[in-house]
Structure formats: structure tokens, C-alpha cells
Design an enzyme around this catalytic site. Structure first.
Site, short mmCIF file in Angstrom:
data_model
loop_
_atom_site.label_atom_id
_atom_site.label_comp_id
_atom_site.label_asym_id
_atom_site.label_seq_id
_atom_site.Cartn_x
_atom_site.Cartn_y
_atom_site.Cartn_z
CG ASP A 1 17.45 -20.45 23.95
OD1 ASP A 1 16.74 -19.42 24.00
OD2 ASP A 1 17.08 -21.56 24.37
CG ASP B 1 38.08 -38.68 11.12
OD1 ASP B 1 37.71 -37.63 11.71
OD2 ASP B 1 38.67 -38.66 10.01
CG ASP C 1 14.66 -25.06 26.27
OD1 ASP C 1 15.26 -24.63 25.25
OD2 ASP C 1 14.43 -24.33 27.25
CB SER D 1 40.08 -35.49 11.57
OG SER D 1 38.76 -35.03 11.34
CB VAL E 1 35.83 -32.20 8.65
CG1 VAL E 1 37.12 -32.09 7.85
CG2 VAL E 1 35.14 -30.84 8.73
CG HIS F 1 22.83 -22.91 17.00
ND1 HIS F 1 22.93 -22.25 15.79
CD2 HIS F 1 23.95 -23.66 17.09
CE1 HIS F 1 24.06 -22.60 15.18
NE2 HIS F 1 24.70 -23.46 15.94
CG ASN G 1 37.02 -25.89 13.25
OD1 ASN G 1 35.81 -25.80 13.43
ND2 ASN G 1 37.57 -26.89 12.57
CG HIS H 1 32.74 -27.78 13.96
ND1 HIS H 1 33.37 -26.57 13.77
CD2 HIS H 1 31.41 -27.50 13.93
CE1 HIS H 1 32.46 -25.60 13.64
NE2 HIS H 1 31.26 -26.15 13.75
NE ARG I 1 30.62 -24.12 16.51
CZ ARG I 1 31.62 -23.25 16.31
NH1 ARG I 1 32.45 -22.99 17.29
NH2 ARG I 1 31.76 -22.66 15.15
CD GLU J 1 39.56 -31.89 10.38
OE1 GLU J 1 38.68 -31.88 11.25
OE2 GLU J 1 39.82 -32.89 9.70
#
Ligand code: HEM
Length: 314
Positions: A232, A71, A240, A73, A67, A185, A86, A63, A59, A80
Site C-alpha cells: 500500500d 491446521d 485501512d 501445516s 492448504v 494488501h 512461501n 497460507h 499472511r 510447505e
């Protein structure tokens, strides 16, 4: 007017392609030959210690890339990290910081934080039994971060199919890419505040599933907001295709998950059906969409810097 904007779209696309064309899987082969093995070992150890860490690192990469491109960031302290999607939600920074510290002792100021995060995302998926892919490398790290863009460009869990399609389309993803990436997810957890509305107000939810979740996610808002549930419900620690079967039985945890199957506007049901019945189709679509995500506006050449510590600029 239309031709000017389509011309600039073509130019932008060319620029993006030039940038990603400079990435190469062998970027560190001579400058830091053990970089990839070091990252893999550290990620595998972290996931073995705590299964959820694989989800958190995946994740974090998403994220980062959504944005201002991949990089790193998102790794800069504050900024951020304070954005709504976040704050008190992103995890795994310490794993990336510790990999960075290890790589700094091996190859000084050579391997960027953005590349570490991209490789760590892939290794996390592999550690949980998912597909592997080759990661193009050579990203550099930003000297800034953008909290407003994080608020505006990361899709929230209450988005409908139309909003999700726009949000991913704006980054160059097809609807198939979007459905495949949402399959992330299949691992990880979400806080009650992000699925409470769905439990109490939506009708396209399996009733047994809703009942079992309500116990740990009570009304009203304010109580148990941060209580966790698995994204899940059937195989939470295995990368999976069970996520898609869950959607077919109305057991998607987030609103934004369930809209991919029988969501208003339709159009993605056939993709969900395909991924639910054909694990290889999901694996290959996920892997190629991840490479595409990793190619979002990287800094290359002499742009940006290679940070010495991922949480702060040099
Ligand atoms: C389709 C739009 C998406 C929305 C609206 C969305 C939203 C969310 C939300 C609300 C959470 C729970 C956060 C919390 O409660 O603290 C979450 C968790 C997660 N998301 Fe997404 N997400 C989306 C797409 C993606 C994509 C593209 C990826 C990666 C490729 C991804 C990977 C994850 C993972 C692995 C977790 C679990 C993290 C953990 O357990 O630490 N998501 N997402």
C-alpha cells in the site's frame, strides 16, 4: 453424472459445515482462560517492535488455511515452507513459536498452533488499526503438510481476475470475499521479483508510481530480486481501505491487485469502488471473510493433535 457431482458437493459442504460448527469462541474458556489475552499481548508487542510483523502473521494464516485447511501445516519445518509462494518469503514463525512456548507453560498441550495463528492474524489486524471479529476456536494441528498443494492452491501474483476467481471460488469464497481479502494488501511488503513485470510491461500503472519503484527494482531479472516495496503506497502501516483508492489510481503493486479494478472480465470494479468510498463496508466484509477463511476444513475433536511445538509433530 451432474447430479452425482452436485450431490458430493452438497455432502462436502455439509461436512465442512459440521466441522466448523464444532468450533466455538469459548473453547478455551475453562481449559486456558488467559490464552486469548496472552496471544494479544504477544502480537501487540511484536507489531510494536516491528510494524511489518502484523502483515507477516496475517499472511501466514492465509497460507495455512488455503492448504489443507487451517491446521498449522504451514508451521511445520520444511515441507510447505519450501513451496514457491512461501520460501524466502513467509515470516513470523518465531513469534508464533514464542507464543506457543508461553502457552505451554500456562496450559500444557491445550491451545493448538492452528488456533494461535488464527487469533494472531486477527490481533495483527487490530494492532494496525483494522477491524476486530470474534474467532471461533477448537482447531487441532495436522500431523503432515503438503508442499505440492501449497504450490498448486496458493494464487501467484501474475494471476488474472478469472484465475483468482477460480482459486478463491474453489475454497468457497464469493467474488466479494476475494476482493475484501485482497484488501489485506493494505499492509506489508512484496519483493521486486513479484512486481517487476508489472513495472516494465504493463500499461494500467500510474507512471509516477512505476518510475519511483523502478529505482529499487531494476531490470533485468536477477538484480534486486528481493528488494522490498510497500503493498500500500499511501498508508503502508495502517490497516485501512486505502488499498482500494490505490487501485482506482492504478497504483496496485502486484498484477493480482490491479486486476481487481478494470481487470479483463471486469465485474469487481463496483466492489472496489464501494470499499474505496465506504470504510465500514470494507471492514465488515473483511471481518466476515476472515471468519470464513478461518473455518476452512479445521481438524476438530480427536482429529490431528495439539502440537507441543508448532514447528514439529509430537
Ligand atoms: C488474491 C490473491 C493473492 C495473491 C496473488 C497474493 C500474493 C502475494 C505476494 C506475491 C506477496 C509478496 C510476497 C513476497 O514478495 O515475499 C504477498 C504479500 C502479502 N499478502 Fe498476499 N496475496 C493474495 C491474497 C492475500 C490474502 C487473502 C491475504 C490475507 C488475508 C494476503 C496477505 C498478504 C500480506 C499481509 C502480505 C505482506 C506480508 C509481509 O509483509 O510479510 N494476501 N501476497
Amino acid at each position: 453424472m451432474a447430479s452425482t457431482s452436485s450431490l458430493s458437493a452438497v455432502l462436502l459442504l455439509c461436512l465442512a459445515m459440521t466441522a466448523s460448527a464444532q468450533l466455538s469462541p469459548t473453547f478455551y474458556q475453562t481449559t486456558c482462560p488467559n490464552a486469548l489475552a496472552t496471544i494479544k499481548a504477544a502480537v501487540t508487542a511484536a507489531v510494536n517492535k516491528e510494524n511489518r510483523m502484523g502483515a507477516s502473521l496475517l499472511r501466514l494464516h492465509f497460507h495455512d488455511c488455503f492448504v489443507q485447511g487451517c491446521d498449522a501445516s504451514v508451521l511445520l519445518s520444511g515441507m510447505e515452507q519450501n513451496a514457491i509462494p512461501n520460501v524466502m518469503s513467509l515470516r513470523g514463525f518465531e513469534v508464533i513459536d514464542s507464543i506457543k512456548a508461553q502457552l505451554e507453560t500456562m496450559c500444557k498441550q491445550t491451545v493448538s498452533c492452528a488456533d494461535i495463528l488464527t487469533v494472531a492474524a486477527r490481533d495483527s489486524v487490530v494492532a494496525l488499526g483494522g477491524p476486530s471479529w470474534t474467532v471461533p476456536l477448537g482447531r487441532r494441528d495436522s500431523t503432515n503438510a503438503n508442499e505440492a498443494a501449497a504450490n498448486n492452491e496458493l494464487p501467484p501474483p501474475f494471476f488474472d481476475l478469472v484465475n483468482l476467481t477460480q482459486s478463491f471460488g474453489a475454497k468457497g469464497f464469493t467474488v466479494t470475499d476475494m476482493v475484501a481479502l485482497s484488501g489485506a494488501h493494505t499492509i506489508g511488503q512484496a519483493q521486486c521479483q513479484n512486481f517487476r513485470d508489472r513495472l516494465y510491461n504493463e500499461t494500467n500503472i500510474n507512471s509516477g508510481f512505476a518510475t519511483s519503484l523502478k529505482a529499487n527494482c531494476p531490470q533485468p531479472t536477477g538484480s534486486g530480486d528481493r528488494n522490498l516495496a510497500n503493498l500500500d503506497v499511501s498508508t503502508p502501516y495502517s490497516f485501512d481501505n486505502a488499498y482500494y483508492s490505490n487501485l482506482k489510481s492504478q497504483k496496485g503493486l502486484l498484477h493480482s491487485d490491479q486486476v481487481l479494478f478494470t481487470g479483463t472480465g471486469g465485474g469487481t470494479d463496483n466492489i472496489v469502488n464501494n470499499f474505496a468510498s465506504n470504510p465500514a463496508a470494507f471492514s465488515s466484509a473483511f471481518a466476515s471473510a476472515m471468519v470464513k477463511m478461518g473455518n476452512l476444513s479445521p481438524l476438530t475433536g480427536s482429529q490431528g493433535q495439539v502440537r507441543l511445538s508448532c514447528s514439529k509433530v509430537n
